[in-house]
Write a protein that holds these residues in place. Structure first.
Motif, PDB file in Angstrom:
ATOM      1  N   LEU A  51      33.471 -37.031  -1.324  1.00  0.00           N
ATOM      2  CA  LEU A  51      32.381 -36.977  -0.344  1.00  0.00           C
ATOM      3  C   LEU A  51      31.034 -37.155  -1.036  1.00  0.00           C
ATOM      4  O   LEU A  51      30.780 -36.543  -2.072  1.00  0.00           O
ATOM      5  CB  LEU A  51      32.409 -35.616   0.365  1.00  0.00           C
ATOM      6  N   GLY A  52      30.162 -38.012  -0.457  1.00  0.00           N
ATOM      7  CA  GLY A  52      28.839 -38.216  -1.056  1.00  0.00           C
ATOM      8  C   GLY A  52      28.877 -39.186  -2.227  1.00  0.00           C
ATOM      9  O   GLY A  52      27.855 -39.497  -2.813  1.00  0.00           O
ATOM     10  N   SER A  53      30.070 -39.635  -2.594  1.00  0.00           N
ATOM     11  CA  SER A  53      30.276 -40.701  -3.585  1.00  0.00           C
ATOM     12  C   SER A  53      29.681 -40.439  -4.970  1.00  0.00           C
ATOM     13  O   SER A  53      29.223 -41.366  -5.634  1.00  0.00           O
ATOM     14  CB  SER A  53      29.733 -42.032  -3.052  1.00  0.00           C
ATOM     15  N   SER A  54      29.666 -39.170  -5.405  1.00  0.00           N
ATOM     16  CA  SER A  54      29.265 -38.910  -6.789  1.00  0.00           C
ATOM     17  C   SER A  54      29.761 -37.549  -7.259  1.00  0.00           C
ATOM     18  O   SER A  54      30.195 -36.712  -6.456  1.00  0.00           O
ATOM     19  CB  SER A  54      27.734 -38.943  -6.950  1.00  0.00           C
ATOM     20  N   VAL A  55      29.617 -37.338  -8.568  1.00  0.00           N
ATOM     21  CA  VAL A  55      29.995 -36.074  -9.205  1.00  0.00           C
ATOM     22  C   VAL A  55      29.268 -34.875  -8.571  1.00  0.00           C
ATOM     23  O   VAL A  55      29.754 -33.748  -8.612  1.00  0.00           O
ATOM     24  CB  VAL A  55      29.694 -36.151 -10.723  1.00  0.00           C
ATOM     25  N   LYS A  56      28.090 -35.142  -7.968  1.00  0.00           N
ATOM     26  CA  LYS A  56      27.270 -34.039  -7.480  1.00  0.00           C
ATOM     27  C   LYS A  56      27.817 -33.386  -6.213  1.00  0.00           C
ATOM     28  O   LYS A  56      27.305 -32.364  -5.770  1.00  0.00           O
ATOM     29  CB  LYS A  56      25.835 -34.514  -7.250  1.00  0.00           C
ATOM     30  N   SER A  57      28.859 -33.979  -5.660  1.00  0.00           N
ATOM     31  CA  SER A  57      29.527 -33.354  -4.521  1.00  0.00           C
ATOM     32  C   SER A  57      30.046 -31.959  -4.918  1.00  0.00           C
ATOM     33  O   SER A  57      29.989 -31.016  -4.127  1.00  0.00           O
ATOM     34  CB  SER A  57      30.701 -34.248  -4.114  1.00  0.00           C
ATOM     35  N   ARG A  58      30.520 -31.854  -6.158  1.00  0.00           N
ATOM     36  CA  ARG A  58      31.110 -30.567  -6.601  1.00  0.00           C
ATOM     37  C   ARG A  58      30.056 -29.446  -6.617  1.00  0.00           C
ATOM     38  O   ARG A  58      30.252 -28.420  -5.968  1.00  0.00           O
ATOM     39  CB  ARG A  58      31.750 -30.728  -7.985  1.00  0.00           C
ATOM     40  N   PRO A  59      28.950 -29.619  -7.378  1.00  0.00           N
ATOM     41  CA  PRO A  59      27.960 -28.537  -7.377  1.00  0.00           C
ATOM     42  C   PRO A  59      27.301 -28.338  -6.020  1.00  0.00           C
ATOM     43  O   PRO A  59      27.060 -27.184  -5.618  1.00  0.00           O
ATOM     44  CB  PRO A  59      26.935 -28.975  -8.428  1.00  0.00           C
ATOM     45  N   ALA A  60      26.999 -29.421  -5.308  1.00  0.00           N
ATOM     46  CA  ALA A  60      26.318 -29.265  -4.007  1.00  0.00           C
ATOM     47  C   ALA A  60      27.197 -28.442  -3.071  1.00  0.00           C
ATOM     48  O   ALA A  60      26.720 -27.507  -2.405  1.00  0.00           O
ATOM     49  CB  ALA A  60      26.020 -30.634  -3.400  1.00  0.00           C
ATOM     50  N   PHE A  61      28.476 -28.752  -3.049  1.00  0.00           N
ATOM     51  CA  PHE A  61      29.380 -28.008  -2.162  1.00  0.00           C
ATOM     52  C   PHE A  61      29.484 -26.546  -2.589  1.00  0.00           C
ATOM     53  O   PHE A  61      29.419 -25.635  -1.761  1.00  0.00           O
ATOM     54  CB  PHE A  61      30.770 -28.659  -2.158  1.00  0.00           C
ATOM     55  N   ASN A  62      29.598 -26.319  -3.876  1.00  0.00           N
ATOM     56  CA  ASN A  62      29.751 -24.935  -4.357  1.00  0.00           C
ATOM     57  C   ASN A  62      28.494 -24.103  -4.101  1.00  0.00           C
ATOM     58  O   ASN A  62      28.577 -22.925  -3.741  1.00  0.00           O
ATOM     59  CB  ASN A  62      30.096 -24.938  -5.852  1.00  0.00           C
TER      60      ASN A  62
END
Ligand SMILES: Cc1ncc(COP(=O)(O)O)c(C=O)c1O
Length: 312
Positions: A51-62
Motif C-alpha cells: 500500500l502506498g507503493s513504498s517502504v514507508k507504508s510500514r512506519p506510516a501504518f505502525n
C-alpha cells in the motif's frame, strides 16, 4: 466516554486491522544480473509492492496504528507530519482508508508528480522553502503543532519509535525467514533512519554477528531523494550512531548509472535511492569472499520521471 464514541473507535480499530493486510510481506528478490560474484548472494526487498507503493507504508501504518490504540488519533484529529514524499503518500493512503484527515508539510520543490499524488489522496499540503529542504518542513510541522495541539496529532516520523519498530517487527522477520536465517549482512541508506535502525536491531536480535552497514550520500548536495547527509542535516532523534558496523558513501551519478543497469539487466525500474542501496551492497560484496547480503529497494521509479529523463 459515550457508547457512540466507543463503538466508533472499535470500528476504526477493526478497519486498522483490515488495512494492515496491505502492509509489508514484500518479495525478497535475488539480484543475479546487475551484479554477481561466486560465493556472495545479494537480495533486494521490493518495497514498492505494498500500500502506498513504498517502504514507508510500514512506519506510516505502525505510527497511525499505535496512535489510534493509544487514543491519540481518531477521525476528528488531523495526522500532521513533515515528509519529502513517500511517508506522505503512505500517510495519505492509510488516512484515506481510515477516514483520518492528513496534513503534510513539504518543501515547495517536491516534484509536481508527488504533489498531484498527495492531493489526489485528499491530503492537505503546506509548502515550505526549497532552500531549507526537509529540515524546514520539520520546523513548520513543529510550529503548527505548537499552535494547535488540539487539532493535530503530530506523528514526527524522525522521533517516533513506531517508525523503527515497524521494521524491527516486520522487515527484519521477513528477511530472516526469506533467507532461512542465512543473511550475513544488511545494507541500507539513511533517511529518517527507521529502515536501518529497526531492521538492523531486529536482525541482530536473531543473530548478533550479522553485520549492518549504513549508507550515506557522499556530499550534502546529493540527488538521492529520501536520504540525508547526516553530518550537515538535523540528525533524527531515532538515530543511534553506535549501531552500524560500517559506513559507505555513495556517489549520486554512480547511483543513477545503477538505475540504468538494474532496469536493463533485472527488468526492475527502481528509484535512485534503491539503486544507491544496491551500489552499497555491491561495494560490500567486493570486499568479502562469501555471504548473503540483503538490502531494500524503497520504491520504484514511477515518481521520478524528471530524474529518469537525465539518466536515460
Ligand atoms: C525513496 C526513499 N529511500 C530511502 C528512504 C530512507 O528510509 P528511512 O526513512 O527509513 O531511513 C526514504 C525515506 O523516506 C525514501 O523515501
Amino acid at each position: 466516554m459515550t457508547t457512540h464514541i466507543k463503538s466508533k473507535n472499535i470500528r476504526l480499530k477493526s478497519r486498522v486491522h483490515q488495512v494492515g493486510q496491505l502492509v509489508g510481506n514484500t518479495p525478497l528478490y535475488p539480484i543475479t544480473k546487475a551484479y554477481s560474484k561466486k560465493g556472495v548472494q545479494i537480495y533486494a526487498k521490493l518495497e514498492w509492492q505494498q500500500l502506498g507503493s513504498s517502504v514507508k507504508s510500514r512506519p506510516a501504518f505502525n505510527i497511525i496504528k499505535q496512535a489510534v490504540y493509544d487514543g491519540k488519533l481518531d477521525n476528528n484529529k488531523h495526522l500532521l507530519d513533515a515528509t519529502s514524499g513517500n511517508t506522505g503518500i503512505a500517510y495519505a493512503s492509510i488516512g484515506a482508508a481510515l477516514g483520518i484527515p492528513v496534513t503534510l508539510c513539504l518543501p515547495e520543490n517536491a516534484s509536481e508528480g508527488r504533489k498531484t499524488i498527495l492531493k489526489s489522496l485528499g491530503a492537505n499540503l503546506i509548502f515550505t522553502s526549497r532552500f531549507e529542504s526537509t529540515d524546514g518542513a520539520q520546523l513548520k510541522a513543529k510550529e503548527l503543532f505548537a499552535e494547535r495541539p488540539d487539532k493535530y496529532y503530530y506523528a514526527d516520523q524522525y522521533a517516533n519509535d513506531s517508525n523503527w519498530k515497524a521494521h524491527y517487527e516486520t522487515t527484519a522477520p521477513e528477511i530472516w525467514a526469506g533467507t532461512y536465517g542465512k543473511i550475513t549482512h544488511f545494507v541500507a541508506g539513511l533517511g529518517t533512519t527507521g529502515t536501518f535502525m529497526g531492521t538492523s536491531r531486529g536482525l541482530k536480535a536473531y543473530k548478533n554477528d550479522i553485520e549492518v552497514v549504513a549508507l550515506q550520500p557522499d556530499n550534502p548536495m546529493h540527488g538521492l531523494e529520501g536520504w540525508k547527509h547526516l553530518e550537515t542535516a538535523i540528525v533524527p532523534k531515532i538515530y543511534d550512531n553506535q549501531l552500524a558496523d560500517g559506513f559507505l558513501e555513495i556517489d549520486t551519478l554512480q547511483a543513477y548509472e545503477m538505475v540504468k543497469t538494474i532496469a536493463q539487466t533485472e527488468g526492475l525500474l527502481v528509484s535512485p535511492s534503491a539503486a544507491a542501496n544496491l551500489q552499497g551492497a555491491i561495494q560490500l560484496a567486493k570486499s568479502i569472499d562469501e555471504g548473503v547480503i540483503v538490502t531494500t529497494f524503497a520504491d520504484d521509479a514511477s515518481k521520478y520521471a524528471e530524474v529518469l529523463q537525465h539518466i536515460f
